[in-house]
Design a protein around this motif. Structure first.
Motif, PDB file in Angstrom:
ATOM      1  N   ARG A  24       0.865  -1.185   0.000  1.00 10.92           N
ATOM      2  CA  ARG A  24       0.000   0.000   0.000  1.00 10.92           C
ATOM      3  C   ARG A  24       0.900   1.232   0.000  1.00 10.92           C
ATOM      4  O   ARG A  24       1.917   1.239   0.677  1.00 10.92           O
ATOM      5  N   TYR A  26       1.064   4.916   1.283  1.00 14.64           N
ATOM      6  CA  TYR A  26       0.420   5.860   2.204  1.00 14.64           C
ATOM      7  C   TYR A  26       0.958   7.270   1.966  1.00 14.64           C
ATOM      8  O   TYR A  26       2.129   7.449   1.609  1.00 14.64           O
ATOM      9  N   PHE A  27       0.094   8.268   2.222  1.00 11.72           N
ATOM     10  CA  PHE A  27       0.463   9.651   1.941  1.00 11.72           C
ATOM     11  C   PHE A  27       0.558  10.517   3.205  1.00 11.72           C
ATOM     12  O   PHE A  27       0.560  11.743   3.113  1.00 11.72           O
ATOM     13  N   GLY A  28       0.614   9.877   4.367  1.00 10.74           N
ATOM     14  CA  GLY A  28       0.898  10.621   5.592  1.00 10.74           C
ATOM     15  C   GLY A  28      -0.317  11.263   6.248  1.00 10.74           C
ATOM     16  O   GLY A  28      -0.187  11.871   7.317  1.00 10.74           O
ATOM     17  N   PHE A  75      -8.218  12.239  -4.868  1.00 10.05           N
ATOM     18  CA  PHE A  75      -7.354  12.814  -5.904  1.00 10.05           C
ATOM     19  C   PHE A  75      -8.017  14.033  -6.545  1.00 10.05           C
ATOM     20  O   PHE A  75      -9.231  14.222  -6.442  1.00 10.05           O
ATOM     21  N   LEU A 103       0.451   3.393 -12.430  1.00 10.81           N
ATOM     22  CA  LEU A 103       1.460   3.758 -11.433  1.00 10.81           C
ATOM     23  C   LEU A 103       1.528   2.718 -10.326  1.00 10.81           C
ATOM     24  O   LEU A 103       2.611   2.321  -9.891  1.00 10.81           O
TER      25      LEU A 103
ATOM     26  N   ASP B  19       3.370   7.038   6.134  1.00 12.80           N
ATOM     27  CA  ASP B  19       3.772   7.779   4.943  1.00 12.80           C
ATOM     28  C   ASP B  19       4.756   6.902   4.172  1.00 12.80           C
ATOM     29  O   ASP B  19       5.743   6.440   4.736  1.00 12.80           O
ATOM     30  N   GLY B  20       4.457   6.674   2.917  1.00 11.56           N
ATOM     31  CA  GLY B  20       5.331   5.842   2.089  1.00 11.56           C
ATOM     32  C   GLY B  20       4.792   4.435   1.957  1.00 11.56           C
ATOM     33  O   GLY B  20       3.628   4.169   2.237  1.00 11.56           O
ATOM     34  N   LEU B  21       5.662   3.512   1.555  1.00  8.48           N
ATOM     35  CA  LEU B  21       5.217   2.148   1.268  1.00  8.48           C
ATOM     36  C   LEU B  21       4.985   1.351   2.543  1.00  8.48           C
ATOM     37  O   LEU B  21       5.783   1.410   3.484  1.00  8.48           O
ATOM     38  N   ALA B 114      13.273   2.265  -5.468  1.00  5.72           N
ATOM     39  CA  ALA B 114      12.932   1.891  -6.843  1.00  5.72           C
ATOM     40  C   ALA B 114      11.637   2.535  -7.321  1.00  5.72           C
ATOM     41  O   ALA B 114      11.332   2.502  -8.516  1.00  5.72           O
ATOM     42  N   THR B 115      10.858   3.106  -6.409  1.00  7.35           N
ATOM     43  CA  THR B 115       9.516   3.574  -6.781  1.00  7.35           C
ATOM     44  C   THR B 115       9.318   5.055  -6.480  1.00  7.35           C
ATOM     45  O   THR B 115       8.188   5.551  -6.524  1.00  7.35           O
ATOM     46  N   SER B 117       9.804   7.899  -8.023  1.00  6.08           N
ATOM     47  CA  SER B 117       9.159   8.820  -8.972  1.00  6.08           C
ATOM     48  C   SER B 117       7.674   8.495  -9.128  1.00  6.08           C
ATOM     49  O   SER B 117       6.842   9.403  -9.212  1.00  6.08           O
ATOM     50  N   ALA B 118       7.322   7.214  -9.134  1.00  7.94           N
ATOM     51  CA  ALA B 118       5.903   6.850  -9.256  1.00  7.94           C
ATOM     52  C   ALA B 118       5.122   7.311  -8.024  1.00  7.94           C
ATOM     53  O   ALA B 118       4.007   7.829  -8.135  1.00  7.94           O
ATOM     54  N   VAL B 119       5.727   7.150  -6.831  1.00  6.65           N
ATOM     55  CA  VAL B 119       5.044   7.587  -5.602  1.00  6.65           C
ATOM     56  C   VAL B 119       4.875   9.104  -5.602  1.00  6.65           C
ATOM     57  O   VAL B 119       3.824   9.620  -5.223  1.00  6.65           O
ATOM     58  N   GLU B 121       4.571  10.998  -8.213  1.00  2.00           N
ATOM     59  CA  GLU B 121       3.511  11.356  -9.161  1.00  2.00           C
ATOM     60  C   GLU B 121       2.136  11.143  -8.535  1.00  2.00           C
ATOM     61  O   GLU B 121       1.226  11.973  -8.692  1.00  2.00           O
ATOM     62  N   LEU B 122       1.978  10.050  -7.771  1.00  2.00           N
ATOM     63  CA  LEU B 122       0.703   9.826  -7.061  1.00  2.00           C
ATOM     64  C   LEU B 122       0.460  10.948  -6.057  1.00  2.00           C
ATOM     65  O   LEU B 122      -0.649  11.486  -5.955  1.00  2.00           O
ATOM     66  N   ARG B 123       1.504  11.293  -5.315  1.00  2.00           N
ATOM     67  CA  ARG B 123       1.358  12.305  -4.274  1.00  2.00           C
ATOM     68  C   ARG B 123       0.951  13.651  -4.875  1.00  2.00           C
ATOM     69  O   ARG B 123       0.105  14.367  -4.331  1.00  2.00           O
ATOM     70  N   ALA B 124       1.524  13.966  -6.026  1.00  2.00           N
ATOM     71  CA  ALA B 124       1.208  15.238  -6.683  1.00  2.00           C
ATOM     72  C   ALA B 124      -0.231  15.271  -7.186  1.00  2.00           C
ATOM     73  O   ALA B 124      -0.794  16.349  -7.407  1.00  2.00           O
ATOM     74  N   ALA B 125      -0.830  14.088  -7.375  1.00  2.00           N
ATOM     75  CA  ALA B 125      -2.196  14.018  -7.890  1.00  2.00           C
ATOM     76  C   ALA B 125      -3.248  14.058  -6.787  1.00  2.00           C
ATOM     77  O   ALA B 125      -4.449  14.110  -7.068  1.00  2.00           O
TER      78      ALA B 125
END
Lengths: 142, 142
Positions: A24, A26-28, A75, A103, B19-21, B114-115, B117-119, B121-125
């Motif tokens: 998963r 997570y975004f904090g 989103f 993604l 926050d994070g994976l 390894a992820t 940039s993809a994370v 991009e998700l966060r920015a969305a």
């Protein structure tokens, strides 16, 4: 509706015991993207209908709709668009919905590739299968 | 004892929103390694006691003991060794217990690297924070 419903969707998405990484993101702030949500979007893409996707995944229409609504609120852009005039097949993914799937699947694949040797070392350290405790899921499957 | 107790430990291990994976490694038969189990082992290492570790993690001694027992049964080698004669500080990790922690933390770190940039991009969305539904955990924290 609380996000842990999405976490439940993650837990129940796999009809048989999982193998490999479960991830998963997570975004904090409690928001996250996980496999249950992504599988629902992929099923909606295939069925072009939230109702059909819900049936195929064995969840109620209401539950599927609430999950999709929650993903959309998390989103900036919507993940599905509905065409009320069209009979059946009334829902398509948006380009952002497609991007979300891509993604997440990329995150899974890159993580698996980057961790293969560590995972194999763990796997090699497992006790013989008979020693594992029986899981509820395995019981349910007989 | 069924493995979903370890999954519960995963869910409750984070005192604040993650926050994070979030990663669990599944082995195809219900067995898996996740952050709750690893955090328990790290806390036992620090406290040198299952009882003290349980207290620090806010779980019962029985629950901590059962989790440690389950981890041990999942693998060929024990993860802790107890020294009954020693007052307090009666439990140490075995070399395999240390290796289990190191491998799991390596899997987390390699996956994150390894992820990235993809994370991002998700966060920015993500929608602006105010739009996110309140989670139970956030409610509990006030």
């Amino acid at each position: 509706m609380a996000p842990q419903n999405i976490e439940e969707a993650d837990e129940t998405a796999a009809p048989r015991p999982r193998d490999g990484l479960f991830i998963r993101v997570y975004f904090g702030d409690g928001r996250h993207v996980g496999p249950g949500m992504i599988e629902l979007l992929e099923t909606i893409r295939a069925e072009r209908s939230i109702l059909s996707a819900a049936r195929r995944m064995g969840m109620s229409y209401r539950r599927a709709w609430l999950l999709v609504d929650e993903i959309g609120r998390n989103f900036r852009e919507p993940v599905v668009e509905t065409h009320p005039g069209r009979r059946g097949h009334g829902t398509d993914l948006t380009p952002f919905g497609e991007r979300l799937i891509a993604l997440y699947r990329e995150i899974e694949q890159r993580s698996a590739a980057a961790t293969r040797s560590a995972v194999e070392e763990l796997r090699a350290a497992l006790s013989p299968a008979g020693k594992a405790p029986e899981t509820t899921r395995e019981k349910a499957e007989g």
